[in-house]
Design a protein around this motif. Sequence first.
Motif, PDB file in Angstrom:
ATOM      1  N   MET A  52      -1.447  11.818  -1.840  1.00 17.41           N
ATOM      2  CA  MET A  52      -1.161  10.672  -0.981  1.00 17.41           C
ATOM      3  C   MET A  52      -2.327  10.373  -0.052  1.00 17.41           C
ATOM      4  O   MET A  52      -2.490   9.241   0.387  1.00 17.41           O
TER       5      MET A  52
ATOM      6  N   ALA B  32       0.841  -1.203   0.000  1.00 23.04           N
ATOM      7  CA  ALA B  32       0.000   0.000   0.000  1.00 23.04           C
ATOM      8  C   ALA B  32       0.876   1.254   0.000  1.00 23.04           C
ATOM      9  O   ALA B  32       0.607   2.224  -0.713  1.00 23.04           O
TER      10      ALA B  32
ATOM     11  N   SER C  94     -10.728   1.954  -7.259  1.00 29.02           N
ATOM     12  CA  SER C  94      -9.616   1.033  -6.972  1.00 29.02           C
ATOM     13  C   SER C  94     -10.011  -0.440  -6.985  1.00 29.02           C
ATOM     14  O   SER C  94      -9.222  -1.296  -7.347  1.00 29.02           O
TER      15      SER C  94
ATOM     16  N   THR D 292      -4.327   1.769  -1.817  1.00 28.78           N
ATOM     17  CA  THR D 292      -3.409   2.826  -1.399  1.00 28.78           C
ATOM     18  C   THR D 292      -3.433   2.892   0.129  1.00 28.78           C
ATOM     19  O   THR D 292      -4.237   2.208   0.771  1.00 28.78           O
TER      20      THR D 292
ATOM     21  N   THR E 248      -6.698  10.423  -8.979  1.00 33.48           N
ATOM     22  CA  THR E 248      -5.858  11.305  -8.161  1.00 33.48           C
ATOM     23  C   THR E 248      -5.516  12.583  -8.917  1.00 33.48           C
ATOM     24  O   THR E 248      -5.540  13.679  -8.346  1.00 33.48           O
TER      25      THR E 248
ATOM     26  N   LEU F 282       2.371   1.677  -3.465  1.00 34.70           N
ATOM     27  CA  LEU F 282       1.398   2.157  -4.444  1.00 34.70           C
ATOM     28  C   LEU F 282       1.121   3.649  -4.249  1.00 34.70           C
ATOM     29  O   LEU F 282       1.058   4.415  -5.218  1.00 34.70           O
ATOM     30  N   THR F 283       0.968   4.063  -2.984  1.00 34.34           N
ATOM     31  CA  THR F 283       0.720   5.479  -2.713  1.00 34.34           C
ATOM     32  C   THR F 283       1.866   6.349  -3.240  1.00 34.34           C
ATOM     33  O   THR F 283       1.634   7.389  -3.873  1.00 34.34           O
TER      34      THR F 283
ATOM     35  N   VAL G 130       1.694   6.411  -7.115  1.00 32.37           N
ATOM     36  CA  VAL G 130       0.616   7.250  -7.638  1.00 32.37           C
ATOM     37  C   VAL G 130       0.994   8.729  -7.519  1.00 32.37           C
ATOM     38  O   VAL G 130       0.837   9.502  -8.471  1.00 32.37           O
TER      39      VAL G 130
END
Lengths: 294, 283
Positions: free
Chosen positions: A223, A73, A233, A242, A161, A76-77, A80
């Motif tokens: 974030m 997670a 998602s 995330t 995002t 991924l954050t 992104v």
Amino acid sequence: MADPVIKSYEPHHESRSAAVTESRPVQLLLMAVAFAFLAIFLLLPLIIVFHEALAKGFGAYTESLSNPDTRSAIRLTLLVAAIAVPLNVVFGISAAWAIAKFEFKGKAFLTTLIDLPFSVSPVISGLVYVLLFGAQGLFGEWLRAHGIQILFAVPGIVLATVFVTFPFVARELIPLMQEQGNGDEEAALSLGANGWQTFWYVTLPNVKWGLLYGVLLCNARSMGEFGAVSVVSGHIRGLTNTMPLHVEILYNEYNAVGAFAVASLLAGLALVTLVLKTLLEMRYGAEIAATRGH
Amino acid sequence: MTIAPAKAGWRFRQPSVIPGFGLTLGFSLAYLTLIILIPLSGLIWRSAALGWTDFWAIATDRRTINALQISFGTAFIAAAVNVVFGTLVAWVLVRYRFPGRRVVDAMVDLPFALPTAVAGIALTTLYAPNGWIGQLLAPLGIKVAYTPLGIVVALVFIGLPFVVRTVQPIMEEIDKEVEEAAATLGANRFQIITRILFPGLAPAIITGFSLAFARGVGEYGSVIFIAGNLPYKSEIAPLLIVIRLEEYNYPAATAIAAIMLLLSFVMLLVINLAQSWSRKRYG
């Protein structure tokens, strides 16, 4: 410290006479009410995040952070944000150049459109991409036929995002560049610089602190975004979760320590953002223009 | 500066020696269209394709109406609370000197920086019946978490900086001389505040209220944890959109989103009107 800047935030009231201020007891009362309100609504939520995260000791805290799903997670954050923020920086600079340096028809309308994502619910920001790329969506058939996965995958999360954080850099730079005018650029051009050199050596140094300010806010939001990302998602553990989504899953599984451990990282990010933001405002207040808030 | 056009007549842009207009405007428009405009018009197109009868059936569904009422009602109350306390906080920050003022000032932006999901679980833990605040309120018979009151609490948290950051700069600009003149002419402190200061601050307060209200209506992350999410009672409109989506009921999700978007658009218009009104009157 840069004194002139601080002065601009300090209104001239050190020498207030009794006639134009409240009596001391009233002052103390008002301050007490304000502090109590801020303590209950801002400070306590922040404290409880760290309190709950460490409720079962530091070992449990680090253990829940080293969980593979949590790790993925976090990755991924970061991924992104690493895609969404630069995209919006390029857009922000480009839009600010067009809007601040030139006079053209429909400029006010364009500026309003740029702010649009701020007045749309995050859930709707996610929904619009589901309507385009979902199974029943406009491009759903075509995407499936070509084996392209946007929804319930990284591209969808990035798109949502980008949508949510779209205005941050642009709305910071536009007023700043408008205020600075075109004089510096015209001087550079008349001395023989080309457009790119003018931008790189003249405009960019002029706006760098404002740009950093915008990037800071844009990054914090990318974030931390929850609603929009949640819709697109698909919540696949270890793949499309995330950090904020992972917080939700852990919390709903009654894993309070795990949820608050991840939450404490996000709260830490928020605190770092606030500190940097405050430092920027203190040191470079004049150079990031009078566009506080958001 | 840009050179004024020599002769009158319609011109898309005024001439300028600065290069890059086509490139930057072209890129910005393309990006704006791809990321924002096409997806949003997709939503409008889908809800228009529903047809009036279907749209009306979804819009007048009791669950939809209740969810919209809860979203708009709680956002309104929270924005009103924030007007009172946000203005007070701004006043204390602008007028009074105390140690740690800059820290308190920076703290006000916490809701902008703290991810909404984090705020949601933190507030729920605080206000749950066995939480730090919840256990103090329980003997008084006040339940906050898992009730509409919890939604208000979450929206107060989310909306506070909008009011403070709108009112604060206007407060800083008020001239001391105006207050001194009023005092010289015999006005007492209460009269100065209600007759001199408040009219000058009113437009900013209205704007702050609208911003906090607009944000509260669409808020999702911080609310769903504390709300309890009981249909008809504490279910907010954005959550109902998510629920319809999870049922693959795209038409209903689209229609509710379109209604919310329409209402937000009206609010945006009101905010702009309020701002231009305040500029005209006090600018």
